[in-house]
Design a protein around this motif. Structure first.
Motif, short mmCIF file in Angstrom:
data_model
loop_
_atom_site.label_atom_id
_atom_site.label_comp_id
_atom_site.label_asym_id
_atom_site.label_seq_id
_atom_site.Cartn_x
_atom_site.Cartn_y
_atom_site.Cartn_z
N ALA A 40 25.87 38.33 54.60
CA ALA A 40 26.42 38.52 53.25
C ALA A 40 27.44 37.42 52.95
CB ALA A 40 27.08 39.90 53.12
N VAL A 41 27.76 37.30 51.67
CA VAL A 41 28.74 36.31 51.22
C VAL A 41 30.03 37.05 50.85
CG1 VAL A 41 29.28 34.50 49.55
CG2 VAL A 41 26.92 34.81 50.35
N PRO A 42 31.05 37.02 51.70
CA PRO A 42 32.30 37.70 51.36
C PRO A 42 33.09 36.90 50.33
CG PRO A 42 32.54 36.54 53.44
CD PRO A 42 31.11 36.35 53.01
N PHE A 43 34.01 37.57 49.67
CA PHE A 43 34.92 36.87 48.78
C PHE A 43 35.67 35.81 49.59
CE2 PHE A 43 39.21 36.66 46.73
CZ PHE A 43 38.79 35.98 45.59
N PRO A 44 35.66 34.54 49.15
CA PRO A 44 36.20 33.47 49.99
C PRO A 44 37.70 33.27 49.91
CG PRO A 44 35.28 32.54 48.00
CD PRO A 44 35.00 34.02 47.94
N GLY A 45 38.40 34.15 49.20
CA GLY A 45 39.82 33.94 48.98
C GLY A 45 40.04 33.13 47.72
N TRP A 46 41.29 32.88 47.40
CA TRP A 46 41.62 32.29 46.10
C TRP A 46 41.59 30.77 46.08
CZ3 TRP A 46 40.91 35.16 42.17
CH2 TRP A 46 41.03 36.55 42.30
N GLY A 47 41.47 30.15 47.26
CA GLY A 47 41.47 28.69 47.30
C GLY A 47 40.48 28.03 46.35
N PRO A 48 39.21 28.45 46.34
CA PRO A 48 38.24 27.80 45.45
C PRO A 48 38.50 28.03 43.96
CG PRO A 48 37.13 28.99 47.22
CD PRO A 48 38.56 29.41 47.24
N PHE A 49 39.38 28.98 43.65
CA PHE A 49 39.57 29.35 42.24
C PHE A 49 40.96 29.00 41.71
CE2 PHE A 49 36.62 32.39 44.23
CZ PHE A 49 35.47 32.03 43.54
N GLU A 50 41.74 28.24 42.48
CA GLU A 50 43.05 27.85 42.00
C GLU A 50 42.89 26.94 40.78
OE1 GLU A 50 45.71 29.17 42.63
OE2 GLU A 50 45.35 30.17 44.56
N GLY A 51 43.80 27.11 39.82
CA GLY A 51 43.68 26.37 38.58
C GLY A 51 43.32 27.31 37.43
N PRO A 52 42.59 26.83 36.44
CA PRO A 52 42.30 27.63 35.25
C PRO A 52 41.57 28.93 35.54
CG PRO A 52 41.81 25.32 34.82
CD PRO A 52 42.10 25.43 36.28
N ASP A 53 40.72 28.97 36.58
CA ASP A 53 39.97 30.20 36.88
C ASP A 53 40.88 31.40 37.08
OD1 ASP A 53 37.63 28.79 36.78
OD2 ASP A 53 37.17 28.94 38.90
N ALA A 54 41.92 31.21 37.87
CA ALA A 54 42.75 32.35 38.29
C ALA A 54 44.19 32.26 37.78
CB ALA A 54 42.76 32.43 39.82
N ALA A 55 44.46 31.36 36.85
CA ALA A 55 45.84 31.15 36.40
C ALA A 55 46.45 32.39 35.76
CB ALA A 55 45.89 29.98 35.43
N ASP A 56 45.63 33.27 35.18
CA ASP A 56 46.17 34.45 34.50
C ASP A 56 46.16 35.70 35.38
OD1 ASP A 56 43.42 34.66 34.48
OD2 ASP A 56 43.27 35.35 32.41
#
Length: 233
Positions: free
Chosen positions: A115-131
Motif C-alpha cells: 500500500a501507499v501510506p501518507f508520506p508526511g507533509w514534506g511533499p506538500f509544503e508550500g501552497p498545497d498545505a499552507a492553510d
C-alpha cells in the motif's frame, strides 16, 4: 441534482462531512462515494474496483449527476465520463488533472507492504498545505488511509471519445485558473486539452478545500451544478 463526491489519495468518504450539509441546504443531493480500499479495509482493492464503485453511484442517480473528483480522483471522475458520457451532467475536478490512457493512476509515492501510506507533509509544503495549521495536519495524518498498491499502480484505460463532450470544470485551489490554462495549453494534460466544454473556477484554498474551506467549496460546487442543471433541462 445529485453531486457525487470522490476523495483523492488517503481520504475516505468522511472527508466530505463538512461539505455535505451545505450542499444539501443549497438544494442538492450530495453523495460521498466510498472507494474500495480507502476506509473499508479492502487492502487488495484495485483501480477497477474503485471505477466500478463510481459507476455504481452514477447508475444509482435518478438523473444526470455532477461527478466531482478531488486530486488524483480527478481521474476517477474522468473514467466515469468515459464510461457514461451520456449519463453525466458534467465533471468538476478539484486540484487535479486526469491521467491519460495507459498511464498509472497515481504512481507518485513509495509502496510499503502492498500500500501507499501518507508520506508526511514534506511533499506538500508550500501552497498545497499552507492553510492547514498544526492541529489540522495532525488530524489529517491520523485519519489518512493507505492506498492499495492495486489502486495506485492501476493502469488507466479510456475508450470513448464522447468523453470530450462532457462539460468539465477545473476547480483551482492551490493554483490559479491562469496557471491551469497555461499547463493545459503546454500539453501537461492531454485529456483536458481535448475537452470541448472546459471552464475554470477559482477558490482561495490549499489542496484540501473540503477541510479548510468546506462552505466555500460547497457553494462553488452548487453553482457549478446549477449551471449544469440549466444545460440539461
Amino acid at each position: 441534482m445529485d453531486i457525487l463526491l470522490i476523495g483523492g489519495l488517503w481520504l475516505d468518504a468522511s472527508a466530505w462531512d463538512d461539505v455535505v450539509p451545505e450542499l444539501a441546504a443549497l438544494g442538492h443531493r450530495p453523495v460521498p462515494v466510498a472507494l474500495p480500499g480507502q476506509g473499508d479495509g479492502a487492502a487488495a482493492a484495485t483501480l477497477a474496483d474503485q471505477r466500478a464503485a463510481v459507476l455504481a453511484a452514477v447508475d444509482a442517480a435518478p438523473g444526470k449527476p455532477l461527478v466531482v473528483g478531488h486530486s488524483a480522483a480527478s481521474t476517477l471522475a474522468w473514467l466515469a465520463a468515459d464510461a457514461r458520457p451520456d449519463r453525466l451532467a458534467g465533471v468538476a475536478l478539484i486540484g487535479g488533472f486526469p491521467a491519460p490512457d495507459g498511464r498509472a493512476y497515481a504512481d507518485f509515492f513509495p509502496v510499503e507492504d502492498g500500500a501507499v501510506p501518507f508520506p508526511g507533509w514534506g511533499p506538500f509544503e508550500g501552497p498545497d498545505a499552507a492553510d492547514l495549521d498544526a492541529a489540522a495536519r495532525e488530524r489529517f495524518a491520523a485519519a489518512a488511509v493507505p492506498v492499495p498498491e492495486g489502486v495506485a499502480k492501476g493502469i488507466v484505460r479510456l475508450t470513448d471519445e464522447r468523453r470530450f463532450d462532457v462539460p468539465v470544470t477545473v476547480v483551482c485551489p492551490e493554483f490559479t485558473p491562469a496557471q491551469a490554462e497555461r499547463w493545459i495549453a503546454a500539453g501537461e494534460s492531454p485529456e483536458l486539452a481535448r475537452a470541448r466544454r472546459l471552464a475554470y473556477r477559482d477558490i482561495d484554498a490549499g489542496h484540501w478545500p473540503m477541510t479548510t474551506r468546506p462552505h466555500a467549496l460547497a457553494r462553488l460546487l452548487a453553482d457549478i451544478a446549477n449551471t449544469r442543471a440549466a444545460d440539461v433541462s
